[in-house]
Design an enzyme around this catalytic site. Structure first.
Site, mmCIF file in Angstrom:
data_model
loop_
_atom_site.group_PDB
_atom_site.id
_atom_site.type_symbol
_atom_site.label_atom_id
_atom_site.label_comp_id
_atom_site.label_asym_id
_atom_site.label_seq_id
_atom_site.Cartn_x
_atom_site.Cartn_y
_atom_site.Cartn_z
ATOM 1 N N CYS A 16 -1.790 0.642 -28.557
ATOM 2 C CA CYS A 16 -1.150 0.283 -27.219
ATOM 3 C C CYS A 16 -0.776 -1.259 -26.766
ATOM 4 O O CYS A 16 0.382 -1.408 -26.340
ATOM 5 C CB CYS A 16 -1.360 1.423 -26.451
ATOM 6 S SG CYS A 16 -1.247 0.656 -24.553
ATOM 7 N N CYS A 56 3.408 -0.537 -26.406
ATOM 8 C CA CYS A 56 3.134 0.780 -25.148
ATOM 9 C C CYS A 56 3.764 -1.320 -24.802
ATOM 10 O O CYS A 56 4.909 -1.652 -24.243
ATOM 11 C CB CYS A 56 2.293 1.019 -24.203
ATOM 12 S SG CYS A 56 1.879 2.018 -25.572
ATOM 13 N N LYS A 87 5.531 -3.548 -27.120
ATOM 14 C CA LYS A 87 7.465 -3.066 -26.429
ATOM 15 C C LYS A 87 8.219 -3.440 -24.777
ATOM 16 O O LYS A 87 9.678 -3.941 -25.278
ATOM 17 C CB LYS A 87 7.348 -1.770 -27.003
ATOM 18 C CG LYS A 87 8.369 -0.807 -26.446
ATOM 19 C CD LYS A 87 8.085 0.401 -27.010
ATOM 20 C CE LYS A 87 7.347 1.257 -25.015
ATOM 21 N NZ LYS A 87 6.945 2.229 -25.388
ATOM 22 N N TYR A 109 11.509 8.447 -30.063
ATOM 23 C CA TYR A 109 12.126 7.458 -29.120
ATOM 24 C C TYR A 109 11.444 5.870 -29.589
ATOM 25 O O TYR A 109 11.787 4.397 -29.221
ATOM 26 C CB TYR A 109 11.087 7.359 -27.467
ATOM 27 C CG TYR A 109 9.535 7.604 -28.221
ATOM 28 C CD1 TYR A 109 8.746 6.300 -28.236
ATOM 29 C CD2 TYR A 109 8.693 8.270 -28.742
ATOM 30 C CE1 TYR A 109 7.634 6.485 -28.309
ATOM 31 C CE2 TYR A 109 6.895 7.916 -28.572
ATOM 32 C CZ TYR A 109 6.531 7.365 -28.881
ATOM 33 O OH TYR A 109 5.388 6.632 -28.678
ATOM 34 N N GLU A 145 14.287 3.023 -29.160
ATOM 35 C CA GLU A 145 13.838 1.609 -27.636
ATOM 36 C C GLU A 145 14.143 0.790 -28.699
ATOM 37 O O GLU A 145 15.056 -0.741 -27.863
ATOM 38 C CB GLU A 145 12.260 1.854 -27.823
ATOM 39 C CG GLU A 145 12.087 2.897 -26.747
ATOM 40 C CD GLU A 145 10.477 3.338 -26.572
ATOM 41 O OE1 GLU A 145 10.547 3.823 -25.257
ATOM 42 O OE2 GLU A 145 9.878 2.945 -27.290
ATOM 43 N N HIS A 169 18.438 6.830 1.641
ATOM 44 C CA HIS A 169 19.802 6.044 1.273
ATOM 45 C C HIS A 169 19.738 5.028 1.310
ATOM 46 O O HIS A 169 19.215 4.180 2.092
ATOM 47 C CB HIS A 169 20.441 6.682 2.300
ATOM 48 C CG HIS A 169 22.049 6.514 1.554
ATOM 49 N ND1 HIS A 169 22.459 7.164 1.085
ATOM 50 C CD2 HIS A 169 22.901 6.164 2.300
ATOM 51 C CE1 HIS A 169 24.176 6.520 0.933
ATOM 52 N NE2 HIS A 169 24.530 5.800 1.709
ATOM 53 N N GLU A 224 18.692 9.935 -4.846
ATOM 54 C CA GLU A 224 18.404 10.493 -3.161
ATOM 55 C C GLU A 224 18.976 11.860 -4.040
ATOM 56 O O GLU A 224 19.744 13.281 -3.638
ATOM 57 C CB GLU A 224 18.786 9.950 -2.452
ATOM 58 C CG GLU A 224 20.516 9.462 -2.633
ATOM 59 C CD GLU A 224 21.455 9.090 -1.730
ATOM 60 O OE1 GLU A 224 21.443 9.498 -0.551
ATOM 61 O OE2 GLU A 224 21.556 7.740 -1.578
#
Length: 452
Positions: free
Chosen positions: A42, A47, A50, A177, A181, A435, A440
């Site tokens: 990681c 992670c 990256k 992924y 990525e 909003h 939303e």
């Protein structure tokens, strides 16, 4: 029998360090061995670097948007060397943090490779042996290379952070992924990216509609994606480029090839099978719900078990291990409803079941909307986003939430709390919308787009 330690941890990644620290804080005598850099995949090869690359790759888009919003903005050339230097300085800092965490909690560390000599003995690469009442395997995983001629010419996600220069063109092989990525990252940094994937669609296992939108947006952003395509062989040309022969009948040249074709658990030459520790077909350590192996004194957490290969999961498994073994509180690992993000461009955030998976569990309602968000629409971008809820038709419980949008990773963390708590569609409906925001839409979808 007297042991040198109450716990010996093999692996200095996120899971191993957390387990070592928490056990030591509770009064256990703990040691940890790490043969490479502290922080594990990681921090050092995953992670963290990256995500820094993701940030770096997004600035050209920000500048283009700024122009559309009236700013006189321009962007110069990207300096990989300047970014890389700063990135590795940060990784060095984080490694120091991990070392300090262990040292400050009286965990004895060994910068050495460790393997098992018996159920309570670890042999270090310097020849010394240490005994422990409990041994925790936290060695993580390692990228695989495909078994093709010329595979040694390519790099993996380990080496991508250490490239001397950004290539002019790169082929990325894979559709998971990691592949997607890095295709987006390098494309954003100005590399001419081609991606081959043998499957019919990228991001296998994720919601079909969500991954389809990510695929479309990646191609819209300039990534040359070829599905149903694999590499047959690779050769180095005299000019240094790599000639790639593919299953689609083409031969193309690339400055660099990156393999993102899966990872394998780090269990080779660990002495595990000699002790009776059962391994799966990929070499993963087989454990029960308490992370205990077939040898009672040996436990395993994180990617080496190939359960859910995510950093926060390894940390949770480490915490559950300490609760079970040292705190007298048997704690099974909870792998249900884990929110996760894929840092493609746009990002995908997901928690719970995909539409396809939920269909197999009973009648469902699908609420979904896809639209151009205000910020991007004003800037003239064609980018679309997706908000999607999968609802059990009988209990009204939200079984899955899928978001494809800028910032989806941040959004899904909060949506994940509601889904984990067992929120119903009516709970979402009762929540007043914020909003104007993209999310939303998650609380304003009134009618299902389809049922199954």
């Amino acid at each position: 029998m007297s042991f040198d330690y109450d716990l010996f941890v093999i692996g200095g990644g996120s899971g191993g360090v957390r387990a070592a620290r928490v056990a030591a804080q509770g009064g256990a005598r703990v040691a940890l061995a790490e043969e490479d850099r502290y922080g594990g995949t990681c921090v050092q090869r995953g992670c963290v670097p990256k995500k820094l690359m993701v940030f770096a790759s997004e600035y050209p888009g920000y500048v283009e948007d700024a122009k559309a919003y009236g700013w006189e903005a321009q962007i110069g050339e990207f300096s990989w060397s300047a970014f890389k230097s700063k990135m590795h300085t940060e990784l060095d800092r984080l490694e120091g943090v991990y070392r300090n965490i262990l040292g400050n909690n009286d965990v004895e560390t060994f910068d050495a490779r460790a393997r098992l000599a018996d159920a309570h003995t670890v042999e270090l690469s310097d020849g010394s042996r240490k005994t422990a009442k409990h041994i925790l395997l936290a060695m993580g995983g390692w990228p695989m290379r495909p078994d093709i001629p010329g595979a040694e010419l390519g790099i993996t996600s380990n080496e991508v952070f250490h490239m001397d220069d950004l290539p002019g063109s790169m082929l990325i092989l894979g559709g998971g992924y990691i592949a997607c990525e890095f295709a987006c990252i390098l494309n954003g940094m100005g590399v001419n990216v081609t991606q081959y994937y043998r499957g019919a669609q990228i991001l296998r296992g994720f919601d079909e509609e969500a991954r389809g939108l990510v695929s479309e947006e990646m191609q819209q952003n300039g990534i040359d994606l070829h599905l149903g395509t694999n590499i047959l062989e690779m050769h180095k040309e005299d000019d240094g480029r790599i000639r790639v022969k593919a299953t689609n009948g083409t031969e193309r040249h690339f400055d660099q090839v990156m393999f993102a074709t899966g990872r394998t658990p780090n269990t080779a030459d660990m002495g595990l099978q000699d002790l009776g520790v059962e391994l799966g077909r990929k070499g993963e350590v087989l454990v029960d719900e308490y992370s205990q192996t077939s040898v009672p004194s040996i436990y395993a957490i994180g990617d080496v078990t190939d359960r859910v290969n995510l950093t926060p999961v390894a940390i949770r498994e480490g915490m559950a291990f300490v609760e079970t073994v040292f705190n007298g509180n048997p704690t099974p690992v909870d792998h249900d409803l884990i929110p996760t993000a894929i840092f493609t461009q746009p990002e995908m955030g997901t928690v719970g079941m995909s539409e396809e998976e939920a269909r197999d569990h009973g009648p469902i309602e699908v609420y979904a909307t896809s639209f151009k968000p205000m910020r991007e629409a004003f800037a003239g971008r064609a980018q679309r986003v997706l908000m999607k809820l999968i609802v059990c038709a009988d209990t009204r419980r939200v079984l899955g939430c899928h978001i494809v949008a800028p910032g989806a990773g941040e959004m899904i963390q909060l949506a994940g709390i509601a889904v984990k708590m067992g929120a119903t569609k009516e709970d979402f409906d009762r929540t007043v919308a914020v909003h104007p925001t993209m999310t939303e839409e998650i609380v304003t979808m009134r009618e299902p787009v389809r049922t199954a």
